[in-house]
Design an enzyme around this catalytic site. Sequence first.
Site, short mmCIF file in Angstrom:
data_model
loop_
_atom_site.label_atom_id
_atom_site.label_comp_id
_atom_site.label_asym_id
_atom_site.label_seq_id
_atom_site.Cartn_x
_atom_site.Cartn_y
_atom_site.Cartn_z
CD GLU A 106 -3.12 -0.90 2.17
OE1 GLU A 106 -2.96 -0.09 3.12
OE2 GLU A 106 -4.14 -1.59 2.03
CD GLU A 135 -4.64 -5.60 3.12
OE1 GLU A 135 -3.43 -5.85 2.99
OE2 GLU A 135 -5.07 -4.68 3.84
#
Length: 483
Positions: free
Chosen positions: A309, A401
């Site tokens: 991320e 995710e």
Amino acid sequence: MRLLPRASRRALIAAGAIGALAMGVTIALPAVNAMAASGCAVTYTTNQWQGGFTANITIKNLGDPINGWTLGFTFPNGQQVTQGWSATYTQSGAAVIARSMDYNGSLATNASTGIGFNGSWTTANGTPTSFTLNGTVCTGSTTPSSPAPSNSPSASPRPSASPSPSPSQPAGTPVSINGQLRVCGVNLCNRFNRPIQLRGMSTHGIQWFANCYNDNSLNALASDWQADLLRVSMYVQEQGYETNPAGFTNQVNNLVEEATERGLYAMIDFHTLTPGDPMYNLERAKTFFAAVSARHAAKNNVIYEITNEPNGVSWSTIKNYAEQVIPVIRANDPDAVVIVGTRGWSSLGVSEGGNSTEIINNKVNATNIMYAFHFYAASHKDNYRAEVERAAAALPIFVTEFGTVTYTGGGAVDASSSTAWLDMLDRLKIGYANWTYSDANEGSAAFKPGTCNGSQYAGTSVLTESGNFMRSRIRTPDNFPTT
Ligand code: IDC
């Protein structure tokens, strides 16, 4: 039963001396019982490039069962072990000793185990000519036709790490049906060139929840959940990879092997989070992906997620990172799918006020790649769904995710938003991995706290609300196209 040949005794003494030199202490080698039958076979294969190589070694025990082993060999051309896995390596001059780990030290008669290492060479590479196992020179063959020393049923050997793990995969599994995947347009295609959706689970941070990933839990994921995919989440910070690169590389490699044995796709997640700039971890990423891609190059089920991320950085910085890491993977594993994180915690930029246009107009300069999108259903709703649907017309997207709860990983399950998300992903054939296959004390975890202290993972009695929701979504038939 036969007496240990003289050569073996000599080798044992030599091996002991090397160990003592390397460590500066006397190494206690496992005792060799002169009355026990000993014998071994070793295969040693390498992938090499200018100045470096990866060696994969299969050790087969042809003698009586052993509990703890040392493998000894000598490099012919002054090579050096730089990083090993599935064994502890010591090197003195040209002599190398690989010592078994706790989990692979027991080898039944005819059982095999795979170990490996990355090495460097200067003048030439080359294969060691002789190997010893607990002091016995290995003269046997590792092919299945080698004579069994007794008529006792042989223990089923774990498939070796390489060079060709595919034949040992079970039939009827996601990997045996779909084989090597590749990006086709905006989709992920199987070996029949047909778009497929992979549905699976992400581990929690393996630095914290290693006890949740064991034979029972992974059997439940493959058989009871009928999952297609295990995402192996290796944090880089927060007591992760940066604290012990060799140890975490081993842990990831072992989980990839476990997924492979069960016919699951394995996604290797280089879980950067804080700091959000992936460039902070660029050198670590290159080292890590060089090792794991070399180790798994021969497999057809490994997907590489190079940064989890990114946040607080521009898309061009992420793209620059990707264009430096992808070639490291491609050098070893040219056909693997690679997934690139996106701006704003893999929100395609939305969580930082942007959108996917910045990617569509400035794609990563590489083929066979996808872009990551993450969501947490209780926090991210219609505007995010609209952006994913828009982006999916132009970019190959994988939801590597997501949570059914808020972006904190906690709070209540938002069943209606989660259902809206998964219905859309199913319709668009976008693959996903749910956070998390763990017993963390937070709403996103699939198992009730304490589950991983026990041995039961199948069924619903051990599941949280999120776990129940995800299991029933993932268990529905895949109907993968086979023509
Ligand atoms: C969270 C875990 C939590 C842990 C925290 C540490 O659920 O137990 O304390 O990380 O950083 C992400 C990240 C993922 C987060 C998850 C939930 O990829 O690491 O896990 N999340 O906050 N992005 C959005 C949410």
